[in-house]
Design a protein around this motif. Structure first.
Motif, PDB file in Angstrom:
ATOM      1  N   HIS A   1       0.806  -1.222   0.000  1.00  0.00           N
ATOM      2  CA  HIS A   1       0.000   0.000   0.000  1.00  0.00           C
ATOM      3  C   HIS A   1       0.838   1.271   0.000  1.00  0.00           C
ATOM      4  N   PHE A   2       1.973   1.250   0.656  1.00  0.00           N
ATOM      5  CA  PHE A   2       2.808   2.446   0.751  1.00  0.00           C
ATOM      6  C   PHE A   2       3.369   2.873  -0.608  1.00  0.00           C
TER       7      PHE A   2
ATOM      8  N   ALA B   1       0.617   4.393  -2.806  1.00  0.00           N
ATOM      9  CA  ALA B   1       0.253   5.755  -2.420  1.00  0.00           C
ATOM     10  C   ALA B   1       1.342   6.754  -2.811  1.00  0.00           C
ATOM     11  N   MET B   2       2.592   6.393  -2.631  1.00  0.00           N
ATOM     12  CA  MET B   2       3.680   7.331  -2.914  1.00  0.00           C
ATOM     13  C   MET B   2       3.820   7.617  -4.404  1.00  0.00           C
ATOM     14  N   ILE B   3       3.738   6.588  -5.232  1.00  0.00           N
ATOM     15  CA  ILE B   3       3.924   6.800  -6.671  1.00  0.00           C
ATOM     16  C   ILE B   3       2.718   7.525  -7.271  1.00  0.00           C
ATOM     17  N   ILE B   4       1.512   7.110  -6.917  1.00  0.00           N
ATOM     18  CA  ILE B   4       0.337   7.812  -7.416  1.00  0.00           C
ATOM     19  C   ILE B   4       0.300   9.240  -6.862  1.00  0.00           C
ATOM     20  N   GLY B   5       0.711   9.406  -5.610  1.00  0.00           N
ATOM     21  CA  GLY B   5       0.793  10.740  -5.017  1.00  0.00           C
ATOM     22  C   GLY B   5       1.809  11.621  -5.719  1.00  0.00           C
ATOM     23  N   ALA B   6       2.936  11.034  -6.130  1.00  0.00           N
ATOM     24  CA  ALA B   6       3.949  11.803  -6.869  1.00  0.00           C
ATOM     25  C   ALA B   6       3.366  12.333  -8.172  1.00  0.00           C
ATOM     26  N   PHE B   7       2.575  11.505  -8.842  1.00  0.00           N
ATOM     27  CA  PHE B   7       1.911  11.949 -10.071  1.00  0.00           C
ATOM     28  C   PHE B   7       0.948  13.102  -9.770  1.00  0.00           C
ATOM     29  N   GLY B   8       0.186  12.961  -8.692  1.00  0.00           N
ATOM     30  CA  GLY B   8      -0.741  14.022  -8.298  1.00  0.00           C
ATOM     31  C   GLY B   8      -0.018  15.325  -7.964  1.00  0.00           C
ATOM     32  N   ILE B   9       1.092  15.241  -7.271  1.00  0.00           N
ATOM     33  CA  ILE B   9       1.872  16.432  -6.920  1.00  0.00           C
ATOM     34  C   ILE B   9       2.457  17.080  -8.168  1.00  0.00           C
TER      35      ILE B   9
ATOM     36  N   LEU C   1       8.598   9.863  -5.318  1.00  0.00           N
ATOM     37  CA  LEU C   1       8.880   8.843  -6.319  1.00  0.00           C
ATOM     38  C   LEU C   1      10.025   7.932  -5.880  1.00  0.00           C
ATOM     39  N   VAL C   2      11.065   8.497  -5.295  1.00  0.00           N
ATOM     40  CA  VAL C   2      12.188   7.690  -4.804  1.00  0.00           C
ATOM     41  C   VAL C   2      11.719   6.748  -3.702  1.00  0.00           C
ATOM     42  N   VAL C   3      10.990   7.283  -2.731  1.00  0.00           N
ATOM     43  CA  VAL C   3      10.501   6.460  -1.617  1.00  0.00           C
ATOM     44  C   VAL C   3       9.533   5.390  -2.140  1.00  0.00           C
ATOM     45  N   GLY C   4       8.636   5.779  -3.046  1.00  0.00           N
ATOM     46  CA  GLY C   4       7.697   4.819  -3.623  1.00  0.00           C
ATOM     47  C   GLY C   4       8.388   3.734  -4.429  1.00  0.00           C
TER      48      GLY C   4
ATOM     49  N   VAL D   1      10.789  -3.456  -2.827  1.00  0.00           N
ATOM     50  CA  VAL D   1      10.576  -4.353  -1.681  1.00  0.00           C
ATOM     51  C   VAL D   1       9.288  -5.148  -1.875  1.00  0.00           C
ATOM     52  N   ALA D   2       8.210  -4.484  -2.286  1.00  0.00           N
ATOM     53  CA  ALA D   2       6.917  -5.159  -2.474  1.00  0.00           C
ATOM     54  C   ALA D   2       7.002  -6.226  -3.558  1.00  0.00           C
ATOM     55  N   ALA D   3       7.664  -5.914  -4.668  1.00  0.00           N
ATOM     56  CA  ALA D   3       7.807  -6.899  -5.747  1.00  0.00           C
ATOM     57  C   ALA D   3       8.645  -8.089  -5.284  1.00  0.00           C
ATOM     58  N   SER D   4       9.701  -7.812  -4.541  1.00  0.00           N
ATOM     59  CA  SER D   4      10.539  -8.905  -4.026  1.00  0.00           C
ATOM     60  C   SER D   4       9.750  -9.806  -3.095  1.00  0.00           C
TER      61      SER D   4
END
Length: 158
Positions: A31-32, A35-43, A63-66, A72-75
């Motif tokens: 989930h994190f 939210a971060m990548i979609i949020g980066a697009f929104g920003i 974007l870096v944090v996402g 990590v999520a894919a792994s």
């Protein structure tokens, strides 16, 4: 306790139990980065709307944090689904490879986000093609994950 039964790990080796445990973390981690990548697009869009380039800095950090979270999520997803290149379940196979691709393309997007400061036009165009595409891919990925975990289209029933 979730879906694990106490007896399901009886007789398993330490590495089998570790792989199982790492796979169960996938659901908590996903989930994190979403939210971060979609949020980066929104920003980024907000910064364009406001005509203020300072929002790009915030979007790059998100974007870096996402992206780190997506890696990590894919792994962890590979631990959850097993280390198979192909699956009998087409939803799981699509989810597996789309998630791996999202982590890879997000990494490329991070590179472009920082490179575009040096090389303006071409990298910026590629960045603006990939960022909305990645957002759409993440949305599809979430739907596939929900479909796999909750029984196909039935999880959308009203």
């Amino acid at each position: 306790m979730g879906h694990m039964h106490d007896g399901s790990l009886v007789g398993k080796t330490f590495s089998q139990r570790l792989f199982n445990w790492l796979g169960r973390l996938h659901v908590m981690v996903i989930h994190f980065p979403i939210a971060m990548i979609i949020g980066a697009f929104g920003i980024e869009l907000f910064g364009l709307w406001r005509r203020n380039a300072r929002y790009q800095h915030v979007a790059r950090i998100m974007l870096v944090v996402g992206t780190l979270g997506a890696i990590v999520a894919a792994s962890l997803g590979w631990f959850a689904g097993g280390f198979y290149l192909a699956d009998r379940n087409p939803v799981l196979m699509t989810h597996r490879w789309l998630g791996t691709s999202i982590a890879a393309f997000a990494s490329l997007l991070v590179y472009l986000a920082f490179a575009r400061r040096r090389r303006q036009r071409k990298d910026r165009a590629v960045y603006w093609l990939l960022l909305p595409g990645l957002t759409v891919a993440i949305s599809i990925q979430g739907w596939l994950g929900g479909s796999f975990m909750h029984g196909g289209l039935r999880h959308l029933a009203f």
